[in-house]
Design a protein around this motif. Structure first.
Motif, short mmCIF file in Angstrom:
data_model
loop_
_atom_site.label_atom_id
_atom_site.label_comp_id
_atom_site.label_asym_id
_atom_site.label_seq_id
_atom_site.Cartn_x
_atom_site.Cartn_y
_atom_site.Cartn_z
N TYR A 174 33.99 -54.68 -7.99
CA TYR A 174 34.22 -56.03 -8.54
C TYR A 174 34.93 -55.79 -9.87
O TYR A 174 34.28 -55.39 -10.84
CB TYR A 174 32.90 -56.76 -8.79
N LYS B 131 33.95 -52.79 -12.11
CA LYS B 131 32.61 -52.35 -11.71
C LYS B 131 32.60 -51.80 -10.28
O LYS B 131 33.01 -52.50 -9.34
CB LYS B 131 31.67 -53.56 -11.83
N ALA C 238 30.51 -51.22 -7.32
CA ALA C 238 29.19 -51.62 -6.82
C ALA C 238 28.72 -50.70 -5.70
O ALA C 238 27.53 -50.44 -5.55
CB ALA C 238 29.24 -53.07 -6.32
N PRO D 186 16.93 -50.28 -6.70
CA PRO D 186 16.67 -51.17 -7.84
C PRO D 186 17.71 -52.30 -7.89
O PRO D 186 18.72 -52.25 -7.18
CB PRO D 186 16.79 -50.24 -9.05
N ASN D 187 17.48 -53.28 -8.73
CA ASN D 187 18.43 -54.38 -8.89
C ASN D 187 19.80 -53.82 -9.21
O ASN D 187 19.93 -52.91 -10.02
CB ASN D 187 18.01 -55.31 -10.04
N GLY D 188 20.80 -54.38 -8.54
CA GLY D 188 22.18 -53.98 -8.84
C GLY D 188 22.60 -52.67 -8.19
O GLY D 188 23.67 -52.14 -8.48
N ALA D 189 21.78 -52.13 -7.27
CA ALA D 189 22.08 -50.83 -6.66
C ALA D 189 23.27 -50.90 -5.70
O ALA D 189 23.89 -49.88 -5.41
CB ALA D 189 20.86 -50.31 -5.92
N GLY D 190 23.54 -52.09 -5.16
CA GLY D 190 24.65 -52.22 -4.21
C GLY D 190 24.20 -52.58 -2.80
O GLY D 190 25.00 -52.58 -1.87
N LYS D 191 22.93 -52.92 -2.65
CA LYS D 191 22.38 -53.23 -1.31
C LYS D 191 23.05 -54.46 -0.71
O LYS D 191 23.54 -54.45 0.41
CB LYS D 191 20.87 -53.49 -1.39
N THR D 192 23.04 -55.57 -1.48
CA THR D 192 23.57 -56.83 -0.96
C THR D 192 25.05 -56.68 -0.63
O THR D 192 25.51 -57.13 0.42
CB THR D 192 23.35 -57.97 -1.99
N THR D 193 25.80 -56.04 -1.52
CA THR D 193 27.24 -55.86 -1.27
C THR D 193 27.46 -55.08 0.02
O THR D 193 28.31 -55.45 0.85
CB THR D 193 27.88 -55.12 -2.47
N ARG E 115 32.43 -59.62 3.60
CA ARG E 115 33.37 -58.96 2.69
C ARG E 115 34.12 -57.88 3.46
O ARG E 115 33.53 -57.21 4.31
CB ARG E 115 32.63 -58.26 1.54
N HIS F 83 11.82 -55.43 -2.00
CA HIS F 83 11.36 -54.82 -3.24
C HIS F 83 9.87 -54.50 -3.16
O HIS F 83 9.28 -54.04 -4.12
CB HIS F 83 11.63 -55.75 -4.43
N1 LIG Z 1 30.46 -61.34 -7.09
C1 LIG Z 1 30.30 -60.35 -7.98
N2 LIG Z 1 31.11 -60.25 -9.05
C2 LIG Z 1 30.95 -59.24 -9.95
N3 LIG Z 1 30.00 -58.29 -9.86
C3 LIG Z 1 29.16 -58.36 -8.84
C4 LIG Z 1 29.25 -59.39 -7.83
N4 LIG Z 1 28.28 -59.17 -6.91
C5 LIG Z 1 27.61 -58.07 -7.33
N5 LIG Z 1 28.13 -57.58 -8.47
C6 LIG Z 1 27.68 -56.37 -9.19
O1 LIG Z 1 27.70 -55.28 -8.27
C7 LIG Z 1 26.55 -54.47 -8.44
C8 LIG Z 1 25.79 -54.38 -7.12
O2 LIG Z 1 25.25 -55.67 -6.82
P1 LIG Z 1 24.43 -55.98 -5.51
O3 LIG Z 1 24.13 -57.45 -5.50
O4 LIG Z 1 25.14 -55.42 -4.33
O5 LIG Z 1 23.09 -55.15 -5.76
P2 LIG Z 1 21.65 -55.24 -5.08
O6 LIG Z 1 21.24 -53.83 -4.86
O7 LIG Z 1 21.67 -56.13 -3.91
O8 LIG Z 1 20.75 -55.89 -6.22
P3 LIG Z 1 19.45 -56.87 -6.13
O9 LIG Z 1 18.30 -56.00 -5.71
O10 LIG Z 1 19.31 -57.31 -7.55
O11 LIG Z 1 19.75 -57.98 -5.19
C9 LIG Z 1 25.75 -55.07 -9.58
O12 LIG Z 1 26.06 -54.39 -10.76
C10 LIG Z 1 26.24 -56.50 -9.64
O13 LIG Z 1 26.16 -57.00 -10.95
#
Ligand SMILES: Nc1ncnc2c1ncn2[C@@H]1O[C@H](COP(=O)(O)OP(=O)(O)OP(=O)(O)O)[C@@H](O)[C@H]1O
Length: 312
Positions: free
Chosen positions: A19, A22, A24, A43-50, A59, A193
């Motif tokens: 992104y 960044k 991800a 952990p939060n922000g690890a990249g799971k959702t992406t 995506r 989590h």
């Molecule tokens: N639409 C976006 N625009 C900019 N940065 C993003 C976007 N979506 C995610 N990120 C960044 O990408 C990184 C990975 O995010 P992601 O949501 O994939 O993590 P996650 O492991 O699912 O976290 P969580 O457990 O908090 O849901 C994070 O640093 C997040 O801030």
């Protein structure tokens, strides 16, 4: 000639997602076998959702390849969509629609849906079927989102934190339902989590941190079959050099990991003698233990050791 082995349910190879500046997801490889419950933790922000959104076709991969049930989720989206179920974290677009209406609507979009009433009953949605989505409690919304993901009889279902906000009874029902899906041959990819949830449900766990898979295995493999740990929490920060000094007192068969300036984790074949050594060391260092616990190594301990961070 025997049939070729079916492709894995999910196969991600060298996935990179950014992104802006960044990164991800950073050259991530991930494989999910068919008919398993596989947990993706991080952990939060690890990249799971992406990563999962890329598997779900929301995506396009910027680099690397993604195959789901042997298909490309972007180019073969139309073929893939009826075969997968997705439980998303937010469902705001539906806010005014009644719970059962929503479920019936989604059921009608599928060729061979489950029986809506039976599914609603199973998930305890019978009593709130006429309630608009936005008026459902957090736990009821979760149950409805799960029902929506399952009603089309998917071969593969992605469930994102399925039991967040559920009461203990609803959590247990959800676990039973996910296990039943596995028995029926459905593949479940789960993010959570809750470590107990992953430990109880998952056949295989992938731990993601900073956009990469940093550990994979069964719950037993990851916790090294119940190796012991001691958690030491003290009332004020440790003096400089404390972890090294404790390590020297304990010897090489145990491993000291710093969790914070007031908390250490000791992993290895620990026993009551180890507790006595740690206790004597605290006295020598003039630190007062707030808690000193001997227990089995849990997934959370593994997580802390690997990432240095908590899961929430
Ligand atoms: N639409 C976006 N625009 C900019 N940065 C993003 C976007 N979506 C995610 N990120 C960044 O990408 C990184 C990975 O995010 P992601 O949501 O994939 O993590 P996650 O492991 O699912 O976290 P969580 O457990 O908090 O849901 C994070 O640093 C997040 O801030």
């Amino acid at each position: 000639m025997p049939d070729a082995a079916p492709s894995p349910a999910v196969e991600v190879t060298g996935l990179v997602m950014r992104y802006g500046e960044k990164t991800a997801v950073d050259h991530l490889d991930l494989r999910v076998e068919r008919g398993t419950i596989t947990a993706v933790l991080g952990p939060n922000g690890a990249g799971k959702t992406t990563t999962l959104e890329t598997c779900e076709g929301y995506r396009a991969p910027q680099q690397g390849t993604v195959r789901v049930l042997g298909l490309d989720p972007q180019r073969e989206r139309r073929a893939l969509l009826p075969r997968i179920g997705v439980m998303l974290q937010d469902g705001g677009a539906w806010s005014g629609v009644r719970a059962l209406e929503m479920l019936r609507h989604v059921a009608r979009l599928h060729a061979h849906p489950l029986d809506v009433d039976a599914l609603a009953d199973r998930l305890g949605l019978g009593d709130c079927g006429r309630t608009p989505y936005r008026r459902l409690s957090g736990g009821q919304q979760q149950r409805l989102k799960l029902a929506l993901a399952l009603v089309g009889r998917p071969e593969l279902v992605f469930v994102d934190e399925p039991t967040a906000g559920m009461d203990p009874a609803a959590r247990r029902t959800t676990w039973e339902l996910l296990r039943q899906l596995r028995t029926d041959g459905v593949t479940v990819v789960l993010t959570t989590h809750h470590m107990d949830e992953a430990e109880r449900l998952a056949d295989l766990i992938h731990i993601i941190d900073r956009g990469r898979v940093i550990a994979s295995g069964t719950p037993l493999q990851l916790t090294r079959g119940g190796t012991s740990t001691i958690r030491l929490v003290v009332t004020k920060p440790f003096p400089v050099g404390a972890p090294d000094s404790l390590q020297a007192s304990l010897g090489g068969h145990l491993e000291v990991t710093t969790i914070s300036d007031v908390s250490l984790l000791i992993t290895g074949p620990a026993d009551s003698t180890t507790l006595a050594v740690v206790s004597a060391w605290c006295e020598e260092q003039r630190v007062l233990p707030e808690s000193l616990n001997l227990g089995q190594r849990t997934l959370e301990d593994v997580f802390l050791e690997l990432t240095g961070r908590g899961l929430a």
